[in-house]
Scaffold this motif. Structure first.
Motif, PDB file in Angstrom:
ATOM      1  N   LYS A  22     -17.900 -61.191 -46.471  1.00  0.00           N
ATOM      2  CA  LYS A  22     -16.688 -60.385 -46.256  1.00  0.00           C
ATOM      3  C   LYS A  22     -16.449 -59.436 -47.425  1.00  0.00           C
ATOM      4  O   LYS A  22     -16.159 -58.261 -47.231  1.00  0.00           O
ATOM      5  CB  LYS A  22     -15.475 -61.295 -46.077  1.00  0.00           C
ATOM      6  CG  LYS A  22     -15.421 -61.981 -44.741  1.00  0.00           C
ATOM      7  CD  LYS A  22     -14.206 -62.892 -44.643  1.00  0.00           C
ATOM      8  CE  LYS A  22     -14.259 -63.698 -43.350  1.00  0.00           C
ATOM      9  NZ  LYS A  22     -13.172 -64.703 -43.294  1.00  0.00           N
ATOM     10  N   ARG A  23     -16.582 -59.956 -48.648  1.00  0.00           N
ATOM     11  CA  ARG A  23     -16.342 -59.121 -49.831  1.00  0.00           C
ATOM     12  C   ARG A  23     -17.411 -58.022 -49.935  1.00  0.00           C
ATOM     13  O   ARG A  23     -17.104 -56.911 -50.344  1.00  0.00           O
ATOM     14  CB  ARG A  23     -16.345 -59.953 -51.110  1.00  0.00           C
ATOM     15  CG  ARG A  23     -15.226 -60.963 -51.238  1.00  0.00           C
ATOM     16  CD  ARG A  23     -13.857 -60.317 -51.245  1.00  0.00           C
ATOM     17  NE  ARG A  23     -12.768 -61.136 -51.721  1.00  0.00           N
ATOM     18  CZ  ARG A  23     -12.308 -62.246 -51.173  1.00  0.00           C
ATOM     19  NH1 ARG A  23     -12.881 -62.738 -50.106  1.00  0.00           N
ATOM     20  NH2 ARG A  23     -11.275 -62.881 -51.679  1.00  0.00           N
ATOM     21  N   SER A  25     -18.879 -56.585 -47.451  1.00  0.00           N
ATOM     22  CA  SER A  25     -18.519 -55.582 -46.439  1.00  0.00           C
ATOM     23  C   SER A  25     -17.394 -54.678 -46.936  1.00  0.00           C
ATOM     24  O   SER A  25     -17.424 -53.462 -46.741  1.00  0.00           O
ATOM     25  CB  SER A  25     -18.094 -56.272 -45.141  1.00  0.00           C
ATOM     26  OG  SER A  25     -19.173 -56.988 -44.594  1.00  0.00           O
ATOM     27  N   ILE A  26     -16.404 -55.274 -47.599  1.00  0.00           N
ATOM     28  CA  ILE A  26     -15.306 -54.484 -48.161  1.00  0.00           C
ATOM     29  C   ILE A  26     -15.843 -53.540 -49.235  1.00  0.00           C
ATOM     30  O   ILE A  26     -15.446 -52.373 -49.313  1.00  0.00           O
ATOM     31  CB  ILE A  26     -14.203 -55.409 -48.731  1.00  0.00           C
ATOM     32  CG1 ILE A  26     -13.527 -56.175 -47.596  1.00  0.00           C
ATOM     33  CG2 ILE A  26     -13.175 -54.606 -49.534  1.00  0.00           C
ATOM     34  CD1 ILE A  26     -12.639 -57.318 -48.063  1.00  0.00           C
ATOM     35  N   LEU A  46     -13.021 -56.817 -56.661  1.00  0.00           N
ATOM     36  CA  LEU A  46     -13.610 -57.723 -55.669  1.00  0.00           C
ATOM     37  C   LEU A  46     -14.465 -58.798 -56.332  1.00  0.00           C
ATOM     38  O   LEU A  46     -14.388 -59.976 -55.969  1.00  0.00           O
ATOM     39  CB  LEU A  46     -14.477 -56.938 -54.669  1.00  0.00           C
ATOM     40  CG  LEU A  46     -13.752 -56.131 -53.617  1.00  0.00           C
ATOM     41  CD1 LEU A  46     -14.721 -55.183 -52.912  1.00  0.00           C
ATOM     42  CD2 LEU A  46     -13.072 -57.043 -52.613  1.00  0.00           C
TER      43      LEU A  46
END
Length: 159
Positions: A22-23, A25-26, A46
């Motif tokens: 998820k991180r 992707s961010i 992040l």
């Protein structure tokens, strides 16, 4: 709290892997923004959050280790040191993350240059950002996993 079984350890590893994805992707989305240093700032924030979260999930944050029995604390610090970990059991700061980003410096530099090339450059920049975040996060998961695995095995041998 430190994981007590290999099964529990595996579950934590899987949870952390999802968090890393998820991180990453961010981070990739932030890399597409064509403003100088926006993505580097996002990556710093992040990564600090991610590494601290992984430490907590495995029971290896400084606060968690500080609450352990003295003999367990000593044992875990020996394992952390022998594993050569620079992140487990430590508070992750901007300085720590900056050091990590320097290790992948070429990728960061290429990402900064390519993001100004329309479309293809942004895709390349996003890919580099995703891969770098995923690499660093997964490497930390592997370190924490190994430290906890060794603790579990030593505990099992003592019983």
């Amino acid at each position: 709290m430190l994981p007590r079984t290999i099964k529990e350890l595996e579950e934590i590893k899987n949870e952390c892997t999802k968090i890393v994805n998820k991180r990453a992707s961010i981070s990739a989305v932030a890399a597409v923004v064509p403003l100088p240093a926006v993505d580097v700032g996002a990556d710093m924030a992040l990564m600090m959050n991610l590494l601290n979260k992984i430490n907590r999930k495995f029971g290896l944050s400084p606060e968690q280790i500080g609450k352990l029995d003295a003999s367990v604390k000593a044992q875990i610090m020996v394992i952390i040191t022998s594993a050569g970990s620079q992140l487990a059991g430590k508070l992750i700061t901007k300085k720590t993350v900056s050091m990590l980003l320097k290790k992948i410096g070429k990728r960061v530099a290429v990402k900064q240059v390519t993001k100004y090339v329309p479309i293809a450059g942004q895709a390349i920049s996003a890919s580099i950002s995703f891969a770098a975040m995923k690499y660093l996060g997964n490497a930390h998961i592997d370190e924490c996993y190994e430290i906890c695995r060794r603790m579990i095995e030593e505990k099992d041998r003592a019983v």
